[in-house]
Each structure stands twice: as C-alpha cells, then as structure tokens.
Design a protein around this motif. Structure first.
Motif, PDB file in Angstrom:
ATOM      1  N   ALA A   1      65.810  11.216 -27.880  1.00 60.07           N
ATOM      2  CA  ALA A   1      66.958  11.520 -27.038  1.00 60.07           C
ATOM      3  C   ALA A   1      66.846  10.796 -25.716  1.00 60.07           C
ATOM      4  CB  ALA A   1      67.063  13.026 -26.789  1.00 60.07           C
TER       5      ALA A   1
ATOM      6  N   VAL B   1      71.898  11.854 -27.863  1.00 62.63           N
ATOM      7  CA  VAL B   1      70.915  12.166 -28.897  1.00 62.63           C
ATOM      8  C   VAL B   1      70.878  10.988 -29.862  1.00 62.63           C
ATOM      9  CG1 VAL B   1      70.217  13.799 -30.689  1.00 62.63           C
ATOM     10  CG2 VAL B   1      71.414  14.618 -28.652  1.00 62.63           C
TER      11      VAL B   1
ATOM     12  N   LYS C   1      65.836  15.222 -33.315  1.00 65.67           N
ATOM     13  CA  LYS C   1      67.234  15.383 -32.928  1.00 65.67           C
ATOM     14  C   LYS C   1      67.539  16.865 -32.686  1.00 65.67           C
ATOM     15  CE  LYS C   1      70.154  12.941 -35.351  1.00 65.67           C
ATOM     16  NZ  LYS C   1      71.143  12.506 -36.395  1.00 65.67           N
TER      17      LYS C   1
ATOM     18  N   ALA D   1      65.976  17.926 -29.433  1.00 66.87           N
ATOM     19  CA  ALA D   1      66.690  17.379 -28.278  1.00 66.87           C
ATOM     20  C   ALA D   1      67.934  18.199 -27.961  1.00 66.87           C
ATOM     21  CB  ALA D   1      67.063  15.918 -28.541  1.00 66.87           C
TER      22      ALA D   1
END
Length: 277
Positions: free
Chosen positions: A11, A107, A119, A122
C-alpha cells in the motif's frame, strides 16, 4: 510454480489517514469487497462502477469508472477518506484530490496469496481496524490453501480472452491477474512473450493451442455463445474446440484478487480439471 512477478507493494499512503473516518469512498472492486468483508461496509458513502459485490455495494452512489474519475464526482459525496486500488485516475483528478487534502490510501495490486493478505491489512489499517484485518487475512489465506489442495495433476493450457468483438481478440499475457489465477488453479497461461493484455492475431491463437478458453461471464452485447466462439477460425482448430471447453466466471471474482480469491481458485480449478481421469 513461480509467482513472484505478480507481487507488488502492499500500500501507498498518499495523504494522512483519518483515524476514525466514517464517510469512506471506496474505488476498486476488490477494495470495496475487503471493506465489507471486514464488517465496515456501513462506513461507505459511495463506490466506483467496478464495485459490484456484495449486492449492498450497488445501492451506494456511483462516482464513475476507476480510471475515468472526475474530481467533482468524488468530492460531491463528501468523503473523509478515499480508499483506492492502484491505477485509479486520471492523474489530473488524483492531483486535484490531493490539493483538496482529503485523506487517501492507494492499495497496490498484487496477484499472489501474500499480496492479497497485504491488501487486506492495508485496508484494515486505513480503517483503523487492524485486528479485523489480521483475522480476515488469516481466513483468506486458509481458504486459498484449501482450494489449491484440490488442484488436479494435469496442467491444461488456458487462454484468457478479455474480448473478441469484431474478430479483434484481446488476450492475457504475462504478469496479469488472469495468468496468476490460472496458475493458482493449476493451469498454464497459453500465451507468453508479452506483458499485460494485448490484441493478438488468429495465428497466435492457433499457435497457443489452448486446451481451455477462459472468459468473463457477460450478458447482452458482450456475451458470446460457444457455437459463435468456435465458428471463428482462430478458435476452431484449437484443442479447446474439440470438447467445447470454455470456462466463464464472474469478472470481479476471477480477476479481482480480493477476499474471495480462494473461491475463485476453487471454482476455476474444478472447471479446468473436470475431465481428468
């Protein structure tokens, strides 16, 4: 199996993130899925047009396509946090949003199990629910492992066709989410030698000799039936044509690499290996 080329940074924080944002705009289908999977969907005030799962997301205001956003459309929903997948744009819109000093978190995409976990973490960090992120990441990781354990022994050659309108065939090369999901499901991308999605010739399709054609499940003018597909010379002489082996899956499920990636691997693996033995 080497999937390292599919991994990217988890991210990128563009501007400082609000600690308790309660008017969140989510841009990108996988990011929106993650927000809901974390149980934080009630904080969303809008989404982009690629965010069509779960069904509740489609009830939110739509600010437009992820790569064709307007600053006016984004600002009209009054977000106090913007979560967006990598590649959102255009660049001038993102610059205007930075100038407006709205907290934004980009992201980054990634097409490995580890990248999906990153992901999730994040998004959870941006929403200030890191514990939920760890729990969801562990759950998704277990689902992927379980799905991969069911993969058959054969390695079918798979051609992902993004579109074939008017005989112009757009297909997936190396480094794509399509190639990554094919490999996770125990297949092999039938195309190599180029990066990304590219228009290819009929001769290239024939030379690729795919055992299976993989497509997004579409409706209306974008749909193509098996008989129509295999009536085209490019596909008629392929091994896939012999048994009319075409697999169609929902595009976001197949290519999104969000919290349903384990489900995507399971479904695709079952379809690719359905005739083994």
């Amino acid at each position: 199996m080497k999937l390292g080329r599919f991994a990217f940074a988890a991210a990128l924080t563009v501007t400082p993130v609000a600690a308790l944002a309660d008017r969140v705009l989510s841009i990108g289908g996988s990011v929106t899925e993650i927000v809901y999977a974390l149980g934080e969907g009630d904080r969303l005030v809008a989404r982009d047009s690629t965010s069509n799962f779960p069904a509740e997301a489609t009830e939110l205001p739509d600010v437009g396509y992820i790569r064709q956003l307007s600053a006016e459309g984004v600002l009209s929903v009054g977000p106090d946090l913007i979560l967006m997948e990598g590649g959102a744009g255009p660049a001038e819109t993102i610059d205007l949003l930075r100038e407006a000093e709205i907290p934004m978190v980009e992201v980054a995409d990634g097409y490995t199990p580890e990248a999906v976990e990153d992901k999730i973490r994040a998004v959870a960090k941006a929403l200030n629910v890191p514990d939920k992120g760890e729990a969801l990441a562990a759950e998704v990781s277990a689902q992927i492992a379980e799905a991969r354990a069911t993969v058959g022994e054969g390695v079918p050659r798979v051609l992902f066709v993004l579109s074939q309108a008017s005989g112009r065939i757009m297909a997936a090369g190396e480094g794509t989410s399509a190639e990554a999901i094919i490999e996770l499901a125990g297949g092999e991308n039938a195309l190599s030698g180029f990066q990304g999605y590219k228009q290819i010739s009929e001769e290239a399709v024939m030379a690729a000799a795919p055992d299976v054609i993989l497509m997004m499940d579409r409706e209306g003018d974008h749909a193509v039936a098996n008989d129509e597909l295999f009536s085209q010379p490019a596909f008629a002489s392929t091994p896939a044509a012999e048994g009319e082996r075409v697999v169609r899956m929902d595009g976001l499920l197949l290519l999104g690499f969000g919290p349903r990636v384990g489900e995507a691997v399971s479904q695709l693996a079952a379809a690719l290996h359905s005739d083994e033995g």
